[in-house]
Design an enzyme around this catalytic site. Structure first.
Site, mmCIF file in Angstrom:
data_model
loop_
_atom_site.group_PDB
_atom_site.id
_atom_site.type_symbol
_atom_site.label_atom_id
_atom_site.label_comp_id
_atom_site.label_asym_id
_atom_site.label_seq_id
_atom_site.Cartn_x
_atom_site.Cartn_y
_atom_site.Cartn_z
ATOM 1 N N ASP A 214 3.453 -41.287 38.413
ATOM 2 C CA ASP A 214 4.011 -41.170 37.068
ATOM 3 C C ASP A 214 3.103 -41.961 36.131
ATOM 4 O OD1 ASP A 214 5.354 -41.609 34.702
ATOM 5 O OD2 ASP A 214 7.213 -42.298 35.625
ATOM 6 N N LYS A 240 3.817 -40.586 24.146
ATOM 7 C CA LYS A 240 3.684 -42.039 24.311
ATOM 8 C C LYS A 240 2.261 -42.500 24.031
ATOM 9 C CE LYS A 240 7.232 -42.377 27.931
ATOM 10 N NZ LYS A 240 8.447 -42.765 27.229
#
Lengths: 422, 127
Positions: A214, A240
């Site tokens: 991840d 992000k």
């Protein structure tokens, strides 16, 4: 800086290797949101976006808006060229061998689910072992739970030590049970722990497992080199890392992607459709059913340009300095307890803490009244909250545009909260 | 400013919750949580002839959810179940007497949800 040799980082991109400091005042002028006066300390949740990204998306909408990969006119050709140019940009960004290993998704969650559904449901059988960790975000945990339930596979979790680092002894012990798949995060979104991806991957491979990472927090703040770390899958999100919401990337090794069945079916991913059956395009298109988030992909390209223009070494040095300062200042406040490793090479710009006698939501509300944005609650890591034995935490996270004054406002707000609840 | 939300009586109910604890022989016992923030509120109610004879709440969470639960138990004591059924969101918010931001509404209304689901099998969406 000797970061290029650190086992925790595999930064990519240009930028001054000597780590010339970021000109944060100039950077903040690229982000109109700061004109509102907000102190934004929640970039681990979603980052802010610079003008360059918004303008690039607007350019697509205004000048060459068309669907991609499926129409024979100039407008569509231009849109397709821009859309595919970003794929090459992403390839360079994470140093993949081929741009065909770059699958556009809607975000990290979609990428991890794609692996769980397509690879997992094809390859796992009853009794197989999946190894995960207690520090995972729900999106790198729940897909494996569902997969394990469906396939009657086993799912085991690596615990953390008292400083919030993965327990390597447990990791090794689980590897001895020959898992098929090992899933862990590059950077913990709650603890800020940077995992030694390359080492963990080498050990998992030696045990015969595939590795899914991840990269939602890692890609924005550290960058990543998929070949250096040799991971099998790496998923991350645009939003992000200064890019738009709604788009992300799944990197997968070509041989794995080739052998995986499609996940979603529909337009764009097909080669030939007959009523009797369908053949599919090669990866990555096999996994990109339906009209993609075209403007967002193009915006992601601009975000990568923006980050690489600043340079990861300089960004990392900036975030490290902020983390040092915030960690030290918070440590001096009575009643504040910080979770996760202290500042260092295995710590990213994420600080989770609680304040004695004040619920994280109350802290957040009081901070909000002074214009300070922090995350409060379980941070999508409920198992980790149970492990730490807290209902939730307050989380402050930093990025390339964060300035020290914002941390000072956080500290002032925390003192105000303590005064109110005294 | 923040003080308007964290008035003294709210903090007082948070720090010194009224009717906090459990009832062993409760006629109604129910617990709910708020998945957003992990707040938990449970309520035990003892009734006699359709009237709430005694009530206790337990749980953990933010000042708003716990103060709201404490205030609600004070109101419920001695009330008939029939009347308690009529207590609405607005009543609870008025009793709190503070401005609740949208993000915190669920905290403020958690105790009411416990009552509605536990005593009447209603979800707040049914109202």
């Amino acid at each position: 800086m000797s970061m290029s040799t650190s086992i925790y980082e595999h930064p990519t991109g240009s930028g001054d290797p000597a780590g010339a400091p970021l000109d944060v005042t100039a950077i903040r002028r690229d982000f109109p949101i700061f004109e509102t006066g907000v102190a934004y300390l929640d970039s681990a949740n979603t980052s802010q976006r610079p003008n360059q990204v918004v303008q690039k998306m607007e350019e697509y909408y205004r000048q060459y808006n068309a669907n991609v990969e499926r129409a024979a006119y100039k407008l569509s050709e231009q849109a397709t060229a821009e859309f595919e140019a970003v794929r090459e940009k992403v390839r360079v960004f994470i140093n993949a061998r081929s741009k065909n290993e770059i699958v556009y998704t809607s975000g990290t969650t979609a990428g991890l689910n794609l692996v769980a559904y397509s690879w997992g449901r094809t390859n796992l059988k009853a009794g197989d072992l999946i190894v995960c960790t207690v520090m995972e975000h729900h999106s790198n945990l729940v897909p494996w739970q569902l997969l394990a339930q469906e396939k009657q596979a086993r799912l085991e979790f690596v615990d953390i030590d008292e400083q919030g680092r993965l327990r390597r002894d447990q990791f090794d012990a689980l590897l001895r049970q020959e898992p098929r798949l090992v899933a862990f995060t590059h950077v913990s979104n709650t603890l800020g722990t940077v995992n030694p991806v390359k080492e963990l991957t080498a050990e998992a491979h030696a045990a015969g497992a595939l590795v899914v990472v991840d990269g939602a927090q890692g890609a924005p703040h550290l960058g990543f080199d998929v070949q250096a770390a040799d991971v099998d899958f790496y998923a991350f999100s645009s939003h992000k890392m200064c890019g738009p919401t709604g788009v992300g990337v799944l990197y997968g090794k070509r041989a794995l992607l080739d052998a995986m069945p499609p996940f979603l079916a529909g337009g764009e991913m097909i080669s030939a459709v007959r009523l009797e059956g369908t053949t599919f395009r090669e990866p990555p298109h096999k996994f990109e059913a339906g009209t993609q988030a075209i403007a967002e992909v193009i915006g992601l390209g601009a975000a990568i340009d923006y980050l690489q223009g600043l340079g990861y070494p300089a960004m990392r040095a900036h975030e490290d300095a902020l983390t040092d300062y915030a960690y030290e200042s918070l440590s001096e406040l009575d009643g504040v307890r910080i979770f996760g490793p202290p500042p260092g090479p295995d710590k990213a710009g994420v600080l989770s803490f609680d304040v004695a006698g004040i619920h994280p939501h109350d802290v957040s509300t009081i901070l909000d009244r002074t214009g300070v944005c922090v995350r409060s609650g379980h941070n999508c890591t409920q198992p980790l909250m149970h492990r730490l034995d807290v209902a939730g935490t307050v989380r402050a996270s930093f990025f390339l545009y964060t300035e020290r004054a914002e941390i000072d406002r956080l500290l002032a707000g925390l003192k105000e909260a303590q005064r109110i609840f005294a | 400013m923040a003080d308007q939300m964290y008035r003294e009586y709210i903090l007082d109910h948070y720090k010194n919750p009224r009717n906090f604890g459990r009832l062993e022989d409760a006629d109604i016992s129910h617990e709910e949580n708020n998945p957003l923030c992990g707040d938990v509120v449970g309520m035990d109610i003892k009734t006699r002839d359709g009237v709430i004879d005694d009530v206790r709440f337990h749980g953990r969470g933010c000042a708003i959810s716990q103060a709201s639960a404490s205030l609600l138990t004070e109101r419920l004591k001695g009330m008939s179940l029939e009347d308690a059924r009529e207590i609405g969101k607005q009543d609870v918010l008025e009793e709190l007497g503070i401005e609740i931001s949208p993000a915190r509404l669920k905290c403020a209304l958690l105790a009411l949800k416990v009552l509605k689901v536990g005593a009447y099998g209603l979800s707040q969406e049914d109202e």
